[in-house]
Design an enzyme around this catalytic site. Structure first.
Site, short mmCIF file in Angstrom:
data_model
loop_
_atom_site.label_atom_id
_atom_site.label_comp_id
_atom_site.label_asym_id
_atom_site.label_seq_id
_atom_site.Cartn_x
_atom_site.Cartn_y
_atom_site.Cartn_z
N HIS A 1 0.86 -1.18 0.00
CA HIS A 1 0.00 0.00 0.00
C HIS A 1 0.90 1.24 0.00
O HIS A 1 1.31 1.74 1.05
CB HIS A 1 -0.92 0.00 1.22
CG HIS A 1 -0.26 -0.38 2.51
ND1 HIS A 1 0.54 0.48 3.23
CD2 HIS A 1 -0.25 -1.55 3.18
CE1 HIS A 1 0.99 -0.13 4.32
NE2 HIS A 1 0.53 -1.37 4.32
N CYS B 1 -13.41 -32.66 24.41
CA CYS B 1 -13.12 -31.72 25.48
C CYS B 1 -12.67 -30.37 24.92
O CYS B 1 -12.43 -30.23 23.72
CB CYS B 1 -12.06 -32.30 26.42
SG CYS B 1 -10.41 -32.40 25.69
#
Length: 303
Positions: free
Chosen positions: A207, A254
């Site tokens: 960018h 679990c």
């Protein structure tokens, strides 16, 4: 070395666990031959590879002699995975630990591990010896060989050091040190494969004329799919691994999660598990996610 030879020949009893295991493996190999006489080979410490190659060649030569002397009747060895007998000369021996299996079982084992995103290890219980690509080439397709090369590279880079090229048509894996070495003065990094410019901090195409802070404010999600995934994860209470950022869904079992990157955490709160123990006070399981046997799922009959 002389002391180890005495243990292999049975003149002394090994006391250390690792040595006892090694002597046990040697004893199993000795039973495969009608005659076996261990001898001491003096090699330098950096010639261990030579010693292993010499041992493998000796085993092959002994097997060949035994086959030729039986006029077509081959010695057999039982694979401990499929429990089928196979020609002893065709058994696959894992370099390093010398555990042996038939090629068919090894092929299936390696394929499954690779497709699971893992680097295959010796299938012997408790053995952590990593399989080598050179030895696995004999039963892997070229495509699986490429996958194994990728897995080897992935395992060599710590999870926190992995960086992927953000361009969809590339996605090359690089280490943070590789990226830093190819970072320009302005802050942009160069992909070593496609030569595309990208931001290492934001993990997106470069960018220009914009800081990382400004870019993230304008683009909280790098693409529309990321926003959808985040929304879906929030609705379904999915958990994201803090080490590799992979999304995890607990369907049953679990709350102790073992991510494929090796990081362990609590599914309820995300706290890290250390030394196989929780660092939080969350319940270990949720009754709704426990799978019962078929007889427990049956509804009682109406009278």
């Amino acid at each position: 070395m002389l002391y180890l030879l005495m243990q292999v020949t049975g003149k002394t009893i090994p006391r250390q666990g690792n040595v006892a295991t090694l002597v046990g493996q040697v004893t199993l190999l000795q039973r495969q031959f009608s005659y076996c006489s261990p001898s001491l080979v003096n090699v330098m410490q950096n010639d261990i590879k030579f010693a292993l190659e010499l041992a493998n060649e000796a085993i092959v030569s002994q097997v060949t002699c035994a086959e030729e002397s039986t006029h077509g009747k081959y010695l057999k060895e039982t694979c401990s995975i499929c429990m089928e007998d196979a020609n002893i000369s065709q058994m696959f021996s894992v370099n390093g630990c010398l555990h042996r299996y038939c090629p068919s079982c090894m092929k299936k084992h390696v394929e499954v591990k690779l497709l699971q995103g893992l680097l295959p290890e010796c299938p012997h219980e408790g053995c952590k010896t990593e399989l080598k690509l050179d030895s696995c080439k004999i039963f892997l397709t070229s495509e699986l060989c490429d996958i194994m090369r990728q897995r080897i590279k992935e395992s060599s880079i710590p999870v926190t050091e992995k960086i992927y090229c953000p361009y969809p048509r590339c996605s090359a894996l690089m280490s943070k040190s590789e990226v830093l070495a190819n970072t320009r003065l302005g802050g942009s990094s160069i992909c070593k494969r496609c030569n595309g410019l990208f931001c290492m901090n934001c993990k997106v195409p470069w960018h220009s004329n914009m800081s990382c802070y400004a870019y993230k404010n304008l683009n909280p999600y790098t693409c529309a799919e990321d926003a959808k995934l985040k929304s879906l994860a929030t609705r379904n209470l999915w958990r994201q691994c803090v080490k590799c950022n992979h999304m995890v869904e607990l369907a049953e079992g679990c709350n102790h999660i073992y991510c494929r990157c090796g990081y362990e955490f609590c599914y309820t709160c995300g706290a890290e598990w250390k030394n196989k123990k929780a660092t939080c006070t969350c319940p270990l399981w949720d009754e709704r996610r426990i799978v019962y046997g078929e007889h427990n799922r049956r509804q009682p009959r109406q009278g």
